[in-house]
Design an enzyme around this catalytic site. Structure first.
Site, PDB file in Angstrom:
ATOM      1  N   PRO A   1      -5.695  -9.439   8.290  1.00 21.43           N
ATOM      2  CA  PRO A   1      -6.003 -10.048   7.301  1.00 21.43           C
ATOM      3  C   PRO A   1      -5.444 -10.596   7.313  1.00 21.43           C
ATOM      4  O   PRO A   1      -6.559 -11.997   5.651  1.00 21.43           O
ATOM      5  CB  PRO A   1      -6.885  -8.470   6.848  1.00 21.43           C
ATOM      6  CG  PRO A   1      -6.280  -7.605   8.065  1.00 21.43           C
ATOM      7  CD  PRO A   1      -5.769  -7.306   8.972  1.00 21.43           C
TER       8      PRO A   1
ATOM      9  N   HIS B   1      -0.305  -0.216  15.231  1.00 21.65           N
ATOM     10  CA  HIS B   1       0.681   0.940  14.884  1.00 21.65           C
ATOM     11  C   HIS B   1       1.987   0.352  15.641  1.00 21.65           C
ATOM     12  O   HIS B   1       3.115   0.572  15.353  1.00 21.65           O
ATOM     13  CB  HIS B   1       0.598   2.194  14.398  1.00 21.65           C
ATOM     14  CG  HIS B   1      -0.518   2.549  14.241  1.00 21.65           C
ATOM     15  ND1 HIS B   1      -2.077   2.671  14.595  1.00 21.65           N
ATOM     16  CD2 HIS B   1      -0.793   3.667  12.048  1.00 21.65           C
ATOM     17  CE1 HIS B   1      -2.226   3.229  13.229  1.00 21.65           C
ATOM     18  NE2 HIS B   1      -1.473   3.041  12.060  1.00 21.65           N
TER      19      HIS B   1
ATOM     20  N   GLU C   1      -4.752  -6.779   2.482  1.00 23.30           N
ATOM     21  CA  GLU C   1      -4.041  -7.606   3.487  1.00 23.30           C
ATOM     22  C   GLU C   1      -3.720  -8.882   3.100  1.00 23.30           C
ATOM     23  O   GLU C   1      -3.410  -9.798   2.451  1.00 23.30           O
ATOM     24  CB  GLU C   1      -3.833  -7.257   4.417  1.00 23.30           C
ATOM     25  CG  GLU C   1      -2.257  -6.034   5.425  1.00 23.30           C
ATOM     26  CD  GLU C   1      -3.786  -4.513   5.205  1.00 23.30           C
ATOM     27  OE1 GLU C   1      -3.430  -3.160   5.384  1.00 23.30           O
ATOM     28  OE2 GLU C   1      -5.037  -4.927   5.220  1.00 23.30           O
TER      29      GLU C   1
ATOM     30  N   ILE D   1      -2.120  -6.424   9.584  1.00 28.72           N
ATOM     31  CA  ILE D   1      -1.379  -7.852   8.473  1.00 28.72           C
ATOM     32  C   ILE D   1      -1.761  -9.015   9.086  1.00 28.72           C
ATOM     33  O   ILE D   1      -2.701 -10.208   8.537  1.00 28.72           O
ATOM     34  CB  ILE D   1       0.048  -8.850   9.129  1.00 28.72           C
ATOM     35  CG1 ILE D   1       0.760  -9.705   8.107  1.00 28.72           C
ATOM     36  CG2 ILE D   1       0.569  -9.071  10.849  1.00 28.72           C
ATOM     37  CD1 ILE D   1       2.209 -10.163   8.480  1.00 28.72           C
TER      38      ILE D   1
ATOM     39  N   GLN E   1       1.845  -1.640   6.008  1.00 22.42           N
ATOM     40  CA  GLN E   1       2.237  -0.863   6.665  1.00 22.42           C
ATOM     41  C   GLN E   1       3.221  -0.894   8.260  1.00 22.42           C
ATOM     42  O   GLN E   1       3.820   0.175   8.537  1.00 22.42           O
ATOM     43  CB  GLN E   1       1.221   0.425   6.336  1.00 22.42           C
ATOM     44  CG  GLN E   1       1.809   0.704   4.972  1.00 22.42           C
ATOM     45  CD  GLN E   1       0.281   1.861   4.405  1.00 22.42           C
ATOM     46  OE1 GLN E   1      -0.526   1.806   5.274  1.00 22.42           O
ATOM     47  NE2 GLN E   1       0.680   2.712   3.675  1.00 22.42           N
ATOM     48  N   PHE E   2       2.462  -1.726   8.556  1.00 21.00           N
ATOM     49  CA  PHE E   2       2.559  -1.673  10.019  1.00 21.00           C
ATOM     50  C   PHE E   2       2.132  -3.278  10.889  1.00 21.00           C
ATOM     51  O   PHE E   2       1.101  -3.636   9.452  1.00 21.00           O
ATOM     52  CB  PHE E   2       1.636  -1.129  11.573  1.00 21.00           C
ATOM     53  CG  PHE E   2       2.151   0.857  10.735  1.00 21.00           C
ATOM     54  CD1 PHE E   2       3.574   1.498  11.595  1.00 21.00           C
ATOM     55  CD2 PHE E   2       1.380   1.318   9.980  1.00 21.00           C
ATOM     56  CE1 PHE E   2       3.135   1.906  12.290  1.00 21.00           C
ATOM     57  CE2 PHE E   2       1.529   2.937  10.012  1.00 21.00           C
ATOM     58  CZ  PHE E   2       3.018   3.246  10.699  1.00 21.00           C
TER      59      PHE E   2
ATOM     60  N   GLU F   1       1.057  -1.038  -0.123  1.00 24.85           N
ATOM     61  CA  GLU F   1      -0.059   0.050  -0.024  1.00 24.85           C
ATOM     62  C   GLU F   1       1.450   1.375   0.335  1.00 24.85           C
ATOM     63  O   GLU F   1       1.712   1.708   0.923  1.00 24.85           O
ATOM     64  CB  GLU F   1      -1.143  -0.316   1.306  1.00 24.85           C
ATOM     65  CG  GLU F   1      -1.843  -1.018   1.486  1.00 24.85           C
ATOM     66  CD  GLU F   1      -2.152  -1.339   2.768  1.00 24.85           C
ATOM     67  OE1 GLU F   1      -2.523  -0.748   3.439  1.00 24.85           O
ATOM     68  OE2 GLU F   1      -2.926  -2.407   3.217  1.00 24.85           O
TER      69      GLU F   1
END
Length: 327
Positions: free
Chosen positions: A90, A130, A61, A88, A83-84, A30
Site C-alpha cells: 500500500p 509474511h 502503510e 509495504i 512489519q513485513f 505500527e
C-alpha cells in the site's frame, strides 16, 4: 568493547544510539511504541524518547511512508518500520513516485533522508505475505538504495550508515536470522559503508554470491563441498543490492572462472539475473562455465508445510556447485 548480540539486538542498539546522538531521528510504525514492534526491535525506546519521536501509527502503510517523506523534507530523519516486506505494497506508490524521485524532481534542491526497515523472507513458518522476498522491486527503482545485512555486526553498522545517508534507503532484515545466532558487536557507534560487498571466505574454484539469510546456507554448502570434493569456494556477501559492488563481483569471477548466485526470491527477473548480466558484460572471457542460479521458484511462497521445498537448501546449492565445476 564488544558484546555478543543478535541481529535484532544490534538493530535496536543502532536506533538507540542514533536517536540519542541526533534529535532529528524519529521512528514511525505500527505497534512500535507500547509493544516495541512485532519483533521487539524498538522495545523500550518509547519510554526513553517519548511519543513525539517514537510514533505508533495507524495500520496504513501509505500514510506512514507519506508522512515520513513529509517529515524528511522538513528537517527530520524518519526511520519507518513496516512489519513485513509484503505489507509495504500500500505504501509502494509513495516510495517509487515520491521518495525515490524527489532529488531528481527538484534538481537536487531537496533530499529525502528516510530509512524504511522491514523484515523479509521465508523460513519462519508464516503465511505467504509474511514471507516474500521481493527486493528486485526496489533495486529496479532509481533513487533508492537497497541493503541487506546478514549478521549482527553489519546490521548495526549498516543501519547507522543508512540513517546518515541523505537519500532513501530500503533496509531489508532477514527475518529467519533475527535471533538465530550472536556475534561480536562493538558497543560504540561505527559505520559499515553502503555499496560495498564483503568476501566471507577466499576460494579458487568457484565464486558464490549471496545475501541475507541465504549467506549462512551458502557458507555451509561451501564448507561441505570442500570436505567432500576438495574444491574451494569464494563466498561473497553482497550486503548492498543497490548500489552493487561491481568491482568485488568481477574480481572474484576473474579469479575463479565460475560462479553461482543464491537467493530465495523468485528466479525470473531476480537480482541474480542482473549479477549474471554484469558478469557477462565485464568478465565473460574469464568464465569456464555458465553462471548458475540457485533460487526460489516462480510461485508465491507456499504454506509452511512445504516451505522448505521452496527455499534454496544446502543440498541444492551443492548440486549447483558440482554442476558448474564439472561443466
Amino acid at each position: 568493547m564488544s558484546r555478543q548480540l543478535t541481529i535484532i539486538q544490534a538493530i535496536k542498539e543502532a536506533l538507540d544510539q542514533k536517536m540519542a546522538e541526533d534529535q532529528r531521528v524519529m521512528l514511525l510504525g505500527e505497534d512500535i511504541g507500547v509493544n516495541g514492534g512485532v519483533f521487539r526491535a524498538t522495545e523500550g525506546l518509547l519510554e526513553k524518547y517519548g511519543s513525539a519521536r517514537v510514533v505508533d501509527t495507524p495500520l496504513a502503510e501509505s500514510g506512514i511512508v507519506g508522512s515520513a517523506i513529509g517529515l524528511a523534507l522538513n528537517g527530520m530523519i524518519p526511520v519507518v518500520e513496516i512489519q513485513f516486506l509484503a505489507f509495504i505494497y500500500p505504501g509502494f506508490e509513495q516510495i517509487v513516485s515520491h521518495a525515490a524521485r524527489m532529488r531528481f524532481r527538484t534538481r537536487g534542491q531537496f533530499h529525502v533522508p528516510l530509512v524504511i526497515r522491514t523484515p523479509y523472507g521465508a523460513g519462519i513458518r508464516g503465511p505467504e505475505l509474511h514471507s516474500e522476498s521481493v527486493e528486485s522491486f526496489f533495486v529496479h527503482t532509481p533513487g533508492l538504495k537497497v541493503v541487506v545485512p546478514s549478521n549482527p555486526y553489519d546490521a548495526k553498522g549498516m543501519l547507522i550508515s543508512a540513517i546518515e545517508d541523505p537519500d532513501p534507503v530500503i533496509f531489508l532484515e532477514p527475518t529467519r536470522t533475527y535471533r538465530a545466532f550472536k556475534e561480536e558487536v562493538p558497543e560504540e557507534m561505527y559505520r559499515v559503508p553502503l555499496g560495498k560487498a564483503r568476501v566471507i571466505q577466499e576460494g579458487n574454484d568457484l565464486s558464490i554470491f549471496a545475501w541475507g539469510a541465504m549467506l549462512r546456507v551458502a557458507m555451509n554448502a561451501a564448507k561441505q563441498i570442500e570436505q567432500e570434493k576438495g574444491w574451494s569456494c569464494e563466498v561473497i556477501d553482497l550486503r548492498s543490492l543497490y548500489p552493487l559492488d561491481r568491482d568485488t563481483i568481477i574480481q572474484s569471477v576473474q579469479k575463479t572462472g565460475r560462479a553461482c548466485v543464491v537467493h530465495e526470491a523468485h528466479k525470473t527477473m531476480g537480482v541474480g539475473a542482473e549479477i549474471i548480466s554484469l558478469i557477462n558484460d565485464e568478465a565473460l572471457m574469464y568464465l569456464k562455465a555458465p553462471v548458475k542460479r540457485i533460487t526460489g521458484f516462480d510461485v508465491p511462497v507456499p504454506q509452511f508445510t512445504i516451505e522448505d521445498s521452496y527455499l534454496p537448501t544446502e543440498q541444492r546449492i551443492k548440486e549447483g556447485i558440482v554442476e558448474t565445476i564439472l561443466f
